[in-house]
Design a protein around this motif. Structure first.
Motif, PDB file in Angstrom:
ATOM      1  N   MET A   1     -91.368 -19.432 -83.631  1.00 25.20           N
ATOM      2  CA  MET A   1     -91.400 -19.507 -85.079  1.00 25.20           C
ATOM      3  C   MET A   1     -90.524 -18.403 -85.669  1.00 25.20           C
ATOM      4  N   ARG A   2     -89.799 -18.744 -86.726  1.00 24.68           N
ATOM      5  CA  ARG A   2     -88.939 -17.759 -87.388  1.00 24.68           C
ATOM      6  C   ARG A   2     -89.786 -16.888 -88.323  1.00 24.68           C
ATOM      7  N   ILE A   3     -89.485 -15.595 -88.333  1.00 25.34           N
ATOM      8  CA  ILE A   3     -90.231 -14.644 -89.157  1.00 25.34           C
ATOM      9  C   ILE A   3     -89.331 -14.082 -90.247  1.00 25.34           C
ATOM     10  N   SER A   4     -89.823 -14.145 -91.490  1.00 28.59           N
ATOM     11  CA  SER A   4     -89.148 -13.523 -92.629  1.00 28.59           C
ATOM     12  C   SER A   4     -90.025 -12.395 -93.140  1.00 28.59           C
ATOM     13  N   ILE A   5     -89.407 -11.260 -93.436  1.00 32.36           N
ATOM     14  CA  ILE A   5     -90.125 -10.108 -93.980  1.00 32.36           C
ATOM     15  C   ILE A   5     -89.556  -9.799 -95.360  1.00 32.36           C
ATOM     16  N   ILE A   6     -90.430  -9.748 -96.367  1.00 35.09           N
ATOM     17  CA  ILE A   6     -90.019  -9.505 -97.742  1.00 35.09           C
ATOM     18  C   ILE A   6     -90.423  -8.090 -98.135  1.00 35.09           C
ATOM     19  N   ILE A   7     -89.466  -7.311 -98.639  1.00 34.44           N
ATOM     20  CA  ILE A   7     -89.723  -5.926 -99.037  1.00 34.44           C
ATOM     21  C   ILE A   7     -89.391  -5.761-100.519  1.00 34.44           C
ATOM     22  N   PRO A   8     -90.402  -5.750-101.401  1.00 38.37           N
ATOM     23  CA  PRO A   8     -90.133  -5.411-102.797  1.00 38.37           C
ATOM     24  C   PRO A   8     -89.911  -3.898-102.889  1.00 38.37           C
ATOM     25  N   ALA A   9     -88.866  -3.469-103.584  1.00 42.36           N
ATOM     26  CA  ALA A   9     -88.545  -2.039-103.604  1.00 42.36           C
ATOM     27  C   ALA A   9     -88.138  -1.593-105.002  1.00 42.36           C
ATOM     28  N   TYR A  10     -88.716  -0.492-105.431  1.00 49.02           N
ATOM     29  CA  TYR A  10     -88.352   0.114-106.716  1.00 49.02           C
ATOM     30  C   TYR A  10     -88.290   1.627-106.530  1.00 49.02           C
ATOM     31  N   ASN A  11     -87.097   2.186-106.674  1.00 46.96           N
ATOM     32  CA  ASN A  11     -86.868   3.629-106.529  1.00 46.96           C
ATOM     33  C   ASN A  11     -87.407   4.154-105.203  1.00 46.96           C
ATOM     34  N   GLU A  12     -86.959   3.545-104.114  1.00 45.13           N
ATOM     35  CA  GLU A  12     -87.417   3.926-102.774  1.00 45.13           C
ATOM     36  C   GLU A  12     -86.251   4.371-101.882  1.00 45.13           C
ATOM     37  N   GLU A  13     -85.250   5.032-102.482  1.00 42.14           N
ATOM     38  CA  GLU A  13     -84.084   5.429-101.691  1.00 42.14           C
ATOM     39  C   GLU A  13     -84.446   6.372-100.545  1.00 42.14           C
ATOM     40  N   ASN A  14     -85.514   7.140-100.692  1.00 48.83           N
ATOM     41  CA  ASN A  14     -85.893   8.100 -99.655  1.00 48.83           C
ATOM     42  C   ASN A  14     -86.560   7.460 -98.449  1.00 48.83           C
ATOM     43  N   THR A  15     -87.092   6.241 -98.615  1.00 46.05           N
ATOM     44  CA  THR A  15     -87.839   5.622 -97.507  1.00 46.05           C
ATOM     45  C   THR A  15     -87.289   4.277 -97.059  1.00 46.05           C
ATOM     46  N   ILE A  16     -86.472   3.606 -97.853  1.00 47.97           N
ATOM     47  CA  ILE A  16     -86.065   2.234 -97.516  1.00 47.97           C
ATOM     48  C   ILE A  16     -85.330   2.173 -96.171  1.00 47.97           C
ATOM     49  N   GLY A  17     -84.481   3.147 -95.884  1.00 48.59           N
ATOM     50  CA  GLY A  17     -83.775   3.159 -94.601  1.00 48.59           C
ATOM     51  C   GLY A  17     -84.721   3.312 -93.423  1.00 48.59           C
ATOM     52  N   GLN A  18     -85.733   4.175 -93.576  1.00 50.86           N
ATOM     53  CA  GLN A  18     -86.714   4.375 -92.507  1.00 50.86           C
ATOM     54  C   GLN A  18     -87.544   3.117 -92.271  1.00 50.86           C
ATOM     55  N   VAL A  19     -87.905   2.432 -93.372  1.00 51.62           N
ATOM     56  CA  VAL A  19     -88.683   1.192 -93.244  1.00 51.62           C
ATOM     57  C   VAL A  19     -87.854   0.139 -92.504  1.00 51.62           C
ATOM     58  N   LEU A  20     -86.598  -0.018 -92.907  1.00 55.42           N
ATOM     59  CA  LEU A  20     -85.729  -1.016 -92.265  1.00 55.42           C
ATOM     60  C   LEU A  20     -85.516  -0.676 -90.789  1.00 55.42           C
ATOM     61  N   GLU A  21     -85.299   0.592 -90.491  1.00 51.81           N
ATOM     62  CA  GLU A  21     -85.129   1.028 -89.097  1.00 51.81           C
ATOM     63  C   GLU A  21     -86.376   0.706 -88.277  1.00 51.81           C
ATOM     64  N   ALA A  22     -87.555   0.969 -88.837  1.00 51.91           N
ATOM     65  CA  ALA A  22     -88.814   0.691 -88.138  1.00 51.91           C
ATOM     66  C   ALA A  22     -88.999  -0.810 -87.927  1.00 51.91           C
ATOM     67  N   LEU A  23     -88.647  -1.616 -88.922  1.00 52.23           N
ATOM     68  CA  LEU A  23     -88.785  -3.069 -88.780  1.00 52.23           C
ATOM     69  C   LEU A  23     -87.882  -3.607 -87.684  1.00 52.23           C
ATOM     70  N   VAL A  24     -86.645  -3.146 -87.644  1.00 49.95           N
ATOM     71  CA  VAL A  24     -85.704  -3.610 -86.607  1.00 49.95           C
ATOM     72  C   VAL A  24     -86.195  -3.188 -85.224  1.00 49.95           C
ATOM     73  N   ARG A  25     -86.763  -1.979 -85.148  1.00 49.56           N
ATOM     74  CA  ARG A  25     -87.249  -1.455 -83.856  1.00 49.56           C
ATOM     75  C   ARG A  25     -88.550  -2.134 -83.413  1.00 49.56           C
ATOM     76  N   GLU A  26     -89.508  -2.291 -84.332  1.00 43.54           N
ATOM     77  CA  GLU A  26     -90.847  -2.763 -83.973  1.00 43.54           C
ATOM     78  C   GLU A  26     -91.014  -4.279 -84.028  1.00 43.54           C
ATOM     79  N   VAL A  27     -90.132  -4.960 -84.769  1.00 49.14           N
ATOM     80  CA  VAL A  27     -90.237  -6.423 -84.900  1.00 49.14           C
ATOM     81  C   VAL A  27     -88.876  -7.033 -84.553  1.00 49.14           C
ATOM     82  N   PRO A  28     -88.490  -6.949 -83.282  1.00 42.72           N
ATOM     83  CA  PRO A  28     -87.159  -7.454 -82.910  1.00 42.72           C
ATOM     84  C   PRO A  28     -87.009  -8.957 -83.135  1.00 42.72           C
ATOM     85  N   GLY A  29     -88.133  -9.668 -83.250  1.00 42.89           N
ATOM     86  CA  GLY A  29     -88.079 -11.107 -83.497  1.00 42.89           C
ATOM     87  C   GLY A  29     -87.934 -11.486 -84.956  1.00 42.89           C
ATOM     88  N   ALA A  30     -87.826 -10.497 -85.843  1.00 50.39           N
ATOM     89  CA  ALA A  30     -87.679 -10.807 -87.272  1.00 50.39           C
ATOM     90  C   ALA A  30     -86.297 -11.394 -87.514  1.00 50.39           C
TER      91      ALA A  30
END
Length: 199
Positions: A1-30
């Motif tokens: 099954m294909r997985i889509s992850i939706i990230i609503p973001a408002y003024n999150e420049e300090n964390t958005i890169g870390q979240v994306l890095e963690a998603l790519v690392r922890e959910v390789p099937g996304a």
């Protein structure tokens, strides 16, 4: 099954890169990670777009002006194509390591919707402020009373849906009313709802 992850973001420049890095690392099937920048006044969109350059599964949508979390989620759901759609906050409150646990009941064909509960702890978990816990418990009780569900954490930010359910759902609230409305509509549709412990 294909997985889509939706990230609503408002003024999150300090964390958005870390979240994306963690998603790519922890959910390789996304297969699809959609950041919806909700009219941020900082460099959230630029940081997400810079990350997307090396990661083709990441897309960035921009809304102007700021319309609230629910509007950002609606835009992300409409743009998604996955068999499973997951909500991920951009502020590092929720750990992507929990996503495989969140998707398992859907992958096994047992659930249509899965909520991640911060109160079904079976391992180490972050301690929440008592006032936040109390407010959540009141909202969860009222929601359960109206929907006849027995959820322990209606306000959780971690939710997974079968894609066709959330894409076809008409969500009308604005701001932060998403959790209560989507729970009521999931109950009305008689979806099979599961809860799993998250950290």
């Amino acid at each position: 099954m294909r997985i889509s992850i939706i990230i609503p973001a408002y003024n999150e420049e300090n964390t958005i890169g870390q979240v994306l890095e963690a998603l790519v690392r922890e959910v390789p099937g996304a297969d699809e990670i959609i950041v919806v920048d909700d009219g941020s006044k900082d460099r959230t969109a630029a940081a997400a777009q810079a990350f997307a350059v090396g990661h083709p599964q990441v897309r960035v949508l921009q809304q102007q002006p700021n319309q609230g979390k629910t509007a950002a989620l609606r835009a992300g759901f409409a743009a998604s194509s996955g068999d499973i759609v997951i909500v991920q906050d951009a502020d590092l409150e929720y750990d992507p390591v929990d996503i495989p646990v969140l998707t398992e009941p859907i992958l096994r064909g047992r659930a249509d919707v899965v909520y991640g509960s911060r109160f079904m702890t079976r391992r180490a978990s972050r301690v929440l402020y008592f006032r936040h816990y109390l407010a959540n418990q009141v909202l969860t009780f009222l929601s359960n009373l109206l929907t006849d569900l027995n959820l322990s954490d209606v306000e959780t930010g971690y939710k997974a849906f079968r894609g066709e359910i959330i894409r076809n759902m008409v969500i009308e609230t604005h701001g932060f009313g998403f959790e209560i409305e989507v729970t009521a509509k999931v109950a009305k549709l008689k979806c099979r709802v599961y809860e799993v412990p998250i950290s």
